[in-house]
Write a protein that holds these residues in place. Sequence first.
Motif, PDB file in Angstrom:
ATOM      1  N   UNK A  54     120.793  58.873  37.965  1.00 40.94           N
ATOM      2  CA  UNK A  54     119.693  58.872  37.005  1.00 40.94           C
ATOM      3  C   UNK A  54     118.837  60.126  37.169  1.00 40.94           C
ATOM      4  N   UNK A  55     118.360  60.647  36.074  1.00 38.92           N
ATOM      5  CA  UNK A  55     117.402  61.763  36.116  1.00 38.92           C
ATOM      6  C   UNK A  55     116.033  61.237  36.546  1.00 38.92           C
ATOM      7  N   UNK A  56     115.658  60.081  36.002  1.00 37.35           N
ATOM      8  CA  UNK A  56     114.423  59.416  36.382  1.00 37.35           C
ATOM      9  C   UNK A  56     114.536  57.941  36.022  1.00 37.35           C
ATOM     10  N   UNK A  57     113.608  57.164  36.525  1.00 29.70           N
ATOM     11  CA  UNK A  57     113.578  55.718  36.293  1.00 29.70           C
ATOM     12  C   UNK A  57     112.240  55.357  35.669  1.00 29.70           C
ATOM     13  N   UNK A  58     112.274  54.560  34.612  1.00 29.57           N
ATOM     14  CA  UNK A  58     111.051  54.094  33.950  1.00 29.57           C
ATOM     15  C   UNK A  58     110.861  52.615  34.249  1.00 29.57           C
ATOM     16  N   UNK A  59     109.671  52.269  34.754  1.00 31.30           N
ATOM     17  CA  UNK A  59     109.293  50.877  35.023  1.00 31.30           C
ATOM     18  C   UNK A  59     108.174  50.516  34.051  1.00 31.30           C
ATOM     19  N   UNK A  60     108.540  49.928  32.898  1.00 34.04           N
ATOM     20  CA  UNK A  60     107.514  49.651  31.893  1.00 34.04           C
ATOM     21  C   UNK A  60     106.710  48.377  32.154  1.00 34.04           C
ATOM     22  N   UNK A  73     114.772  51.842  43.091  1.00 34.60           N
ATOM     23  CA  UNK A  73     114.896  53.176  42.508  1.00 34.60           C
ATOM     24  C   UNK A  73     114.201  54.224  43.372  1.00 34.60           C
ATOM     25  N   UNK A  74     113.101  53.860  43.983  1.00 35.79           N
ATOM     26  CA  UNK A  74     112.451  54.768  44.924  1.00 35.79           C
ATOM     27  C   UNK A  74     113.377  55.014  46.114  1.00 35.79           C
ATOM     28  N   UNK A  75     114.058  53.950  46.555  1.00 32.16           N
ATOM     29  CA  UNK A  75     115.002  54.083  47.655  1.00 32.16           C
ATOM     30  C   UNK A  75     116.173  54.991  47.318  1.00 32.16           C
ATOM     31  N   UNK A  76     116.568  55.031  46.055  1.00 37.00           N
ATOM     32  CA  UNK A  76     117.621  55.945  45.616  1.00 37.00           C
ATOM     33  C   UNK A  76     117.095  57.373  45.490  1.00 37.00           C
ATOM     34  N   UNK A  77     115.790  57.541  45.665  1.00 38.18           N
ATOM     35  CA  UNK A  77     115.187  58.868  45.573  1.00 38.18           C
ATOM     36  C   UNK A  77     114.958  59.318  44.145  1.00 38.18           C
ATOM     37  N   UNK A  78     114.827  58.360  43.245  1.00 42.49           N
ATOM     38  CA  UNK A  78     114.608  58.716  41.846  1.00 42.49           C
ATOM     39  C   UNK A  78     113.139  58.991  41.558  1.00 42.49           C
ATOM     40  N   UNK A  79     112.913  59.971  40.708  1.00 42.96           N
ATOM     41  CA  UNK A  79     111.588  60.176  40.146  1.00 42.96           C
ATOM     42  C   UNK A  79     111.271  58.913  39.347  1.00 42.96           C
ATOM     43  N   UNK A  80     110.080  58.351  39.542  1.00 39.14           N
ATOM     44  CA  UNK A  80     109.722  57.121  38.850  1.00 39.14           C
ATOM     45  C   UNK A  80     108.546  57.368  37.907  1.00 39.14           C
ATOM     46  N   UNK A  81     108.637  56.737  36.762  1.00 42.90           N
ATOM     47  CA  UNK A  81     107.585  56.753  35.746  1.00 42.90           C
ATOM     48  C   UNK A  81     107.229  55.300  35.488  1.00 42.90           C
ATOM     49  N   UNK A  96     104.921  59.547  42.102  1.00 42.88           N
ATOM     50  CA  UNK A  96     105.559  59.349  40.813  1.00 42.88           C
ATOM     51  C   UNK A  96     104.558  59.589  39.704  1.00 42.88           C
ATOM     52  N   UNK A  97     105.000  59.351  38.504  1.00 49.75           N
ATOM     53  CA  UNK A  97     104.160  59.576  37.337  1.00 49.75           C
ATOM     54  C   UNK A  97     103.892  58.241  36.654  1.00 49.75           C
ATOM     55  N   UNK A  98     102.930  58.230  35.750  1.00 46.81           N
ATOM     56  CA  UNK A  98     102.583  56.984  35.060  1.00 46.81           C
ATOM     57  C   UNK A  98     102.207  57.274  33.614  1.00 46.81           C
ATOM     58  N   UNK A  99     102.318  56.220  32.804  1.00 41.84           N
ATOM     59  CA  UNK A  99     101.858  56.303  31.420  1.00 41.84           C
ATOM     60  C   UNK A  99     100.785  55.251  31.216  1.00 41.84           C
ATOM     61  N   UNK A 100      99.890  55.530  30.277  1.00 42.77           N
ATOM     62  CA  UNK A 100      98.716  54.688  30.052  1.00 42.77           C
ATOM     63  C   UNK A 100      99.056  53.430  29.267  1.00 42.77           C
ATOM     64  N   UNK A 101      98.517  52.312  29.705  1.00 41.45           N
ATOM     65  CA  UNK A 101      98.798  51.041  29.030  1.00 41.45           C
ATOM     66  C   UNK A 101      98.013  50.877  27.734  1.00 41.45           C
ATOM     67  N   UNK A 102      96.879  51.599  27.588  1.00 39.80           N
ATOM     68  CA  UNK A 102      96.084  51.436  26.376  1.00 39.80           C
ATOM     69  C   UNK A 102      96.605  52.265  25.200  1.00 39.80           C
ATOM     70  N   UNK A 103      97.480  53.217  25.448  1.00 43.69           N
ATOM     71  CA  UNK A 103      98.172  53.951  24.382  1.00 43.69           C
ATOM     72  C   UNK A 103      99.620  54.118  24.831  1.00 43.69           C
ATOM     73  N   UNK A 104     100.214  52.972  25.050  1.00 42.48           N
ATOM     74  CA  UNK A 104     101.497  52.877  25.723  1.00 42.48           C
ATOM     75  C   UNK A 104     102.593  53.744  25.107  1.00 42.48           C
ATOM     76  N   UNK A 105     102.855  53.596  23.835  1.00 45.47           N
ATOM     77  CA  UNK A 105     103.970  54.309  23.212  1.00 45.47           C
ATOM     78  C   UNK A 105     103.783  55.822  23.302  1.00 45.47           C
TER      79      UNK A 105
END
Length: 173
Positions: A54-60, A73-81, A96-105
């Motif tokens: 994987x290039x990265x993993x998204x945990x929505x 996924x962290x154990x696999x060493x993946x960048x996580x979003x 890792x990185x994150x996206x905002x829940x109040x403007x999710x999309x």
Amino acid sequence: MHSTEFKTDKKLVIVGDAPYSDEYKRHLHEIANERVVFTGYAFGSDYAQLSSHAYLYVQPSGVDGTRPALLDQMGFGNCVLVRNSKVNMEVIEDCGSFFEKDRMFDSLVEKLQYLVNSPEVVRTFRDKVRARIQNYYNWEWITDFYENLFKRLYLNENLISYDDFLKFKHHES
């Protein structure tokens, strides 16, 4: 309707299933293009292959509680979003990185685009997430903590947090 367009030649792989959500799954298949791959459930070597490439993993998920898939996924060493929730942010810290829940999309699309366009940032997060797993989510230490917790409960002693336990454990060494 959202006007944000995501630009990449990478594929989106959706791993897992929702056996009681046929209408939702049908909708996802209808809106997906040829770059979206639905694997269904994946276990064992299939899961390891998907995860290690994987290039990265998204945990929505915004559900409270530490998500085992995120730790995997962290154990696999993946960048996580991850979706910005208290628990997700505690798990990843600055690894890792994150996206905002109040403007999710829009926030998700912006962060995905940024990470797709920034392989050096992805590499940095991969290195940091490996260290986070090794230095915090170490199963031996977690087991030691629970043994200590149960001993303290049995002896009616003051309880300590996992973070304090780790400070004490590292101070001993």
